[in-house]
Design a protein around this motif. Structure first.
Motif, PDB file in Angstrom:
ATOM      1  N   LEU A 176     -28.945  22.379  58.577  1.00 50.14           N
ATOM      2  CA  LEU A 176     -28.218  23.598  58.238  1.00 50.14           C
ATOM      3  C   LEU A 176     -29.023  24.375  57.207  1.00 50.14           C
ATOM      4  O   LEU A 176     -29.563  23.791  56.259  1.00 50.14           O
ATOM      5  N   LEU A 177     -29.099  25.674  57.399  1.00 50.55           N
ATOM      6  CA  LEU A 177     -29.734  26.566  56.434  1.00 50.55           C
ATOM      7  C   LEU A 177     -28.644  27.465  55.858  1.00 50.55           C
ATOM      8  O   LEU A 177     -27.984  28.200  56.600  1.00 50.55           O
ATOM      9  N   LEU A 178     -28.454  27.393  54.546  1.00 49.59           N
ATOM     10  CA  LEU A 178     -27.395  28.146  53.875  1.00 49.59           C
ATOM     11  C   LEU A 178     -28.029  29.197  52.966  1.00 49.59           C
ATOM     12  O   LEU A 178     -28.651  28.854  51.960  1.00 49.59           O
ATOM     13  N   PRO A 179     -27.908  30.484  53.303  1.00 49.36           N
ATOM     14  CA  PRO A 179     -28.487  31.531  52.456  1.00 49.36           C
ATOM     15  C   PRO A 179     -27.539  31.923  51.323  1.00 49.36           C
ATOM     16  O   PRO A 179     -26.361  32.199  51.548  1.00 49.36           O
ATOM     17  N   LEU A 180     -28.063  31.929  50.104  1.00 45.39           N
ATOM     18  CA  LEU A 180     -27.304  32.385  48.936  1.00 45.39           C
ATOM     19  C   LEU A 180     -27.854  33.753  48.540  1.00 45.39           C
ATOM     20  O   LEU A 180     -28.888  33.857  47.876  1.00 45.39           O
ATOM     21  N   HIS A 181     -27.171  34.800  48.966  1.00 47.30           N
ATOM     22  CA  HIS A 181     -27.626  36.157  48.699  1.00 47.30           C
ATOM     23  C   HIS A 181     -27.277  36.574  47.270  1.00 47.30           C
ATOM     24  O   HIS A 181     -26.408  35.982  46.618  1.00 47.30           O
ATOM     25  N   VAL A 182     -27.948  37.614  46.821  1.00 46.14           N
ATOM     26  CA  VAL A 182     -27.670  38.178  45.502  1.00 46.14           C
ATOM     27  C   VAL A 182     -26.439  39.076  45.612  1.00 46.14           C
ATOM     28  O   VAL A 182     -26.458  40.090  46.313  1.00 46.14           O
ATOM     29  N   ILE A 183     -25.366  38.686  44.955  1.00 45.66           N
ATOM     30  CA  ILE A 183     -24.128  39.466  44.947  1.00 45.66           C
ATOM     31  C   ILE A 183     -23.645  39.576  43.505  1.00 45.66           C
ATOM     32  O   ILE A 183     -23.558  38.571  42.798  1.00 45.66           O
ATOM     33  N   LYS A 184     -23.327  40.784  43.091  1.00 45.52           N
ATOM     34  CA  LYS A 184     -22.873  41.006  41.722  1.00 45.52           C
ATOM     35  C   LYS A 184     -21.346  41.017  41.665  1.00 45.52           C
ATOM     36  O   LYS A 184     -20.686  41.394  42.630  1.00 45.52           O
ATOM     37  N   PRO A 185     -20.786  40.593  40.532  1.00 43.43           N
ATOM     38  CA  PRO A 185     -19.320  40.541  40.417  1.00 43.43           C
ATOM     39  C   PRO A 185     -18.711  41.941  40.406  1.00 43.43           C
ATOM     40  O   PRO A 185     -19.086  42.790  39.600  1.00 43.43           O
ATOM     41  N   LYS A 186     -17.776  42.157  41.318  1.00 43.49           N
ATOM     42  CA  LYS A 186     -17.114  43.457  41.393  1.00 43.49           C
ATOM     43  C   LYS A 186     -15.732  43.277  42.019  1.00 43.49           C
ATOM     44  O   LYS A 186     -15.593  43.242  43.240  1.00 43.49           O
TER      45      LYS A 186
END
Length: 325
Positions: A176-186
């Motif tokens: 399994l490949l799990l991408p952790l994208h850059v997401i800012k708190p909003k």
């Protein structure tokens, strides 16, 4: 974009040598008790210790071969990672991989009776890909990692992931490949309000890059406090329910809450092997982020997270209102 490096906790050859020596000694004791006519033990006195020695020998042998299997799988993981080519928003998998499926993943690694245990569920969607993956679309996910010191090692122990991933086979092993994208708190709503008889509370929330500026306004009569919490309906409760800001007397209060925001997209690649995932180390230095951990937890992605403003009412049900991200 970077791949999060995994390490096996047990990697000392001295340990393997010790296991082999213990196994050999126990086997020798078992054989001696069973077949040596010169020993004075008879009947049950002879049978019980020999069986115990035999069981202990089998146990140590099993641990040794389990370790060897993990090491072999880890070598395959290293070979896979070394062959992956990363672009800005593009992943090229090795040529041996030509069939990749998109999957919905729910992964949890927690501690049970002092050891890590893994729960992993995934379901394939209709989306199929070749060996080249384009990561231009950011899909919702939630990743939580609890930082702890265990056996003199600092690591991210408990792990939770819920979101989209990719499934493929490499050298006969499912990955399994799990991408952790850059997401800012909003958060979706920036103004929350709660009331209970003569008690009243408000929260104004302003997003600032990797932080939230929270302003609480509180009128207190019968309630204990007004608090803003980070919660989730899906993640394990002990990993969340974090108090972000609170006030216990009438007035106002301002809090700046920093969230960890990844510096770049991180990729977690794991084999679908429960024991290997349980025995792998997620080292804190592998995750590069700005901001601060929340209660020793790396929380990113924000899928299904909620901000909850609560009036704590004694001898009655608390009054709260929520907003999603």
């Amino acid at each position: 974009m970077k791949i999060v490096n995994l390490e096996l906790r047990i990697k000392d050859n001295t340990l393997i040598s010790t296991i082999l020596i213990i196994s050999f000694i126990l086997y020798s004791i078992a054989i001696y008790l069973l077949i040596n006519p010169a020993n004075t033990l008879q009947g049950k006195d002879k049978f019980i210790p020999s069986i115990l020695a035999f069981i202990l020998a089998l146990t140590t042998t099993y641990l040794y071969y389990r370790y060897r299997a993990d090491k072999k799988l880890h070598r395959i993981w290293i070979d896979l990672v070394n062959k992956i080519v990363l672009g800005e928003k593009r992943i090229e998998l090795p040529e041996e991989i030509n069939n990749v499926s998109e999957v919905e993943v729910d992964l949890y690694r927690g501690i049970y009776r002092g050891e890590y245990r893994v729960s992993l569920n995934y379901r394939e969607t209709e989306n199929k890909y070749g060996r080249v993956l384009e990561l231009r679309e950011i899909k919702p996910y939630l990743f939580i990692a609890l930082k702890r010191t265990r056996r003199n090692r600092v690591e991210y122990g408990e792990i939770y992931y819920n979101g989209m991933g990719y499934y493929f086979r490499y050298r006969g092993i499912k990955f399994l490949l799990l991408p952790l994208h850059v997401i800012k708190p909003k958060p979706r709503n920036t103004h929350l309000r709660v009331m209970h008889e003569r008690d009243y509370g408000e929260a104004y929330i302003e997003s600032r890059d990797n932080s939230l500026l929270v302003k609480l306004y509180y009128t207190r009569e019968d309630s204990r406090e007004l608090r803003l919490e980070l919660t989730s309906e899906t993640a394990p409760e002990y990993l969340l329910d974090i108090k972000l800001c609170s006030i216990s007397e009438s007035g106002n209060k301002e809090c700046i809450i920093e969230f960890p925001v990844l510096a770049d997209t991180h990729l977690i690649i794991i084999p679908i092997n429960y024991r290997y995932v349980a025995d792998s180390m997620f080292k804190p230095e592998e995750f590069i982020y700005k901001g601060e951990l929340l209660d020793d937890k790396l929380i990113i992605g924000y899928k299904d997270l909620e901000l909850k403003l609560t009036l704590d009412i004694p001898y009655a049900r608390d009054v709260s209102v929520k907003t999603s991200w």
